[in-house]
Design a protein around this motif. Structure first.
Motif, PDB file in Angstrom:
ATOM      1  N   ASP B  38     -10.917   2.652  -6.793  1.00  0.00           N
ATOM      2  CA  ASP B  38     -10.665   3.913  -6.096  1.00  0.00           C
ATOM      3  C   ASP B  38      -9.191   4.080  -5.735  1.00  0.00           C
ATOM      4  O   ASP B  38      -8.686   5.195  -5.669  1.00  0.00           O
ATOM      5  N   SER B  39      -8.536   2.975  -5.469  1.00  0.00           N
ATOM      6  CA  SER B  39      -7.113   3.076  -5.143  1.00  0.00           C
ATOM      7  C   SER B  39      -6.264   2.880  -6.399  1.00  0.00           C
ATOM      8  O   SER B  39      -5.249   2.192  -6.390  1.00  0.00           O
ATOM      9  N   THR B  40      -6.731   3.494  -7.502  1.00  0.00           N
ATOM     10  CA  THR B  40      -6.024   3.545  -8.790  1.00  0.00           C
ATOM     11  C   THR B  40      -5.621   2.169  -9.305  1.00  0.00           C
ATOM     12  O   THR B  40      -4.572   1.996  -9.893  1.00  0.00           O
ATOM     13  N   PHE B  71      -4.888  -7.591 -10.458  1.00  0.00           N
ATOM     14  CA  PHE B  71      -5.024  -6.184 -10.847  1.00  0.00           C
ATOM     15  C   PHE B  71      -3.671  -5.485 -10.866  1.00  0.00           C
ATOM     16  O   PHE B  71      -2.684  -5.973 -10.302  1.00  0.00           O
ATOM     17  N   THR B  72      -3.648  -4.338 -11.548  1.00  0.00           N
ATOM     18  CA  THR B  72      -2.455  -3.496 -11.571  1.00  0.00           C
ATOM     19  C   THR B  72      -2.719  -2.273 -10.713  1.00  0.00           C
ATOM     20  O   THR B  72      -3.859  -1.824 -10.598  1.00  0.00           O
ATOM     21  N   LEU B  73      -1.689  -1.751 -10.120  1.00  0.00           N
ATOM     22  CA  LEU B  73      -1.830  -0.561  -9.275  1.00  0.00           C
ATOM     23  C   LEU B  73      -0.856   0.515  -9.740  1.00  0.00           C
ATOM     24  O   LEU B  73       0.309   0.238 -10.001  1.00  0.00           O
ATOM     25  N   ASN B  78      -1.537   3.130  -1.862  1.00  0.00           N
ATOM     26  CA  ASN B  78      -2.959   3.006  -1.533  1.00  0.00           C
ATOM     27  C   ASN B  78      -3.318   1.645  -0.971  1.00  0.00           C
ATOM     28  O   ASN B  78      -4.399   1.463  -0.412  1.00  0.00           O
ATOM     29  N   LEU B  79      -2.420   0.685  -1.143  1.00  0.00           N
ATOM     30  CA  LEU B  79      -2.693  -0.676  -0.658  1.00  0.00           C
ATOM     31  C   LEU B  79      -2.994  -0.694   0.830  1.00  0.00           C
ATOM     32  O   LEU B  79      -3.864  -1.419   1.292  1.00  0.00           O
ATOM     33  N   VAL B  80      -2.287   0.130   1.590  1.00  0.00           N
ATOM     34  CA  VAL B  80      -2.434   0.099   3.042  1.00  0.00           C
ATOM     35  C   VAL B  80      -3.862   0.429   3.442  1.00  0.00           C
ATOM     36  O   VAL B  80      -4.491  -0.279   4.231  1.00  0.00           O
TER      37      VAL B  80
END
Lengths: 71, 205
Positions: B38-40, B71-73, B78-80
């Protein structure tokens, strides 16, 4: 200087390490004392650059309960 | 979309409660995977360390189920929010997101684990270098122990069976069978002695 007499190259420099992994407990534990404190670089002979990486890795490993904070 | 090389690579280490059933842990891990998606994020590798001892107690737990997601972001912002949700989850004892460095090579758990004696033999595990002979020995030792442990209980069972047989035979009082038994018992004795002589095994009589 006494230090130069016993001077040896930093072990991480010899291995050409660019990153010290916090998951690699095997590499971290030798650089802690028996009370699980970080060994100062004037005892271990690690260069400043790698000592900083080491410290960060040890602190991360402590947080994830891989290494104790205090024994 | 940026190209794959520019995407930041991250690793998420989780410690879950150890006393969950395997189904529950799977459910929980599915939730986490969804969170990352969900957080790309896109998971490209996962590493299961399974249940292992914690160095100190966390939330009254001595053990924890370790798992690492690589994982890649696309959007690091969105990490927060991702971490906020991980913090709210009671089943997750600890979590940590670390940005993995460029050219990071995945390692197996067996390469990382610390065994006593490492402090003396060699200190720095050279970056993805050749493994020394000491590591191979360490792998072999536990296998031998397992084998011997497997042998020991079998013999005990045999002894029990023979005891039962002896009792029956005492009732019957048949000479030829007793001879066979004595032979078996002498064989057993020799086996037991060889086991006892093994320095690896500690049997308290």
């Amino acid at each position: 200087m006494a230090r130069n007499k016993y001077h040896k190259q930093c072990e991480f420099c010899e291995a050409k390490a660019t990153y010290i992994d916090y998951k690699n407990i095997k590499a971290l534990i030798p650089f802690t004392t028996k009370y699980s404190k970080i060994v100062p670089k004037y005892y271990s002979g690690v260069c400043l650059r790698h000592q900083k990486m080491l410290a960060r890795a040890i602190k991360r490993a402590r947080f994830m309960a891989l290494i104790t904070f205090v024994k | 979309m940026t190209s794959n090389e520019e995407l930041g690579k991250y690793e998420l280490m989780l410690i879950l409660m150890p006393d969950l059933s395997s189904d529950d842990t799977k459910k929980e891990l599915k939730k986490v995977k969804k969170l990352i998606k969900d957080s790309t994020g896109e998971i490209y590798h996962e590493d299961i360390w399974d249940i292992r001892d914690l160095a100190y107690t966390i939330k009254k737990q001595d053990k924890g189920y370790y798992i690492i997601y690589y994982f890649t972001l696309e959007e690091p912002r969105n990490l927060v929010e991702m971490e906020k949700e991980l913090l709210l989850n009671n089943i997750i004892l600890r979590h940590m997101v670390v940005k993995s460095p460029k050219g990071y090579e995945l390692k197996k758990l067996s390469d990382l684990e610390y065994t006593e004696g490492d402090r003396r033999t060699h200190r720095v595990d050279k970056d993805s270098g050749s493994k020394s002979g000491t590591e191979v020995k360490k792998v072999q030792k536990p296998k031998d122990e397992v084998k011997t442990e497997e042998v020991a209980p079998k013999i005990v069972k045999e002894e029990k069976k023979k005891d039962l047989k002896e009792k029956k035979e005492e009732k019957e009082e048949e000479a030829p069978k007793e001879e066979k038994k004595t032979m078996d018992i002498s064989d057993l004795d020799s086996q037991l002695e060889s086991l006892l002589d093994d320095p690896d095994i500690n049997i308290k009589l």
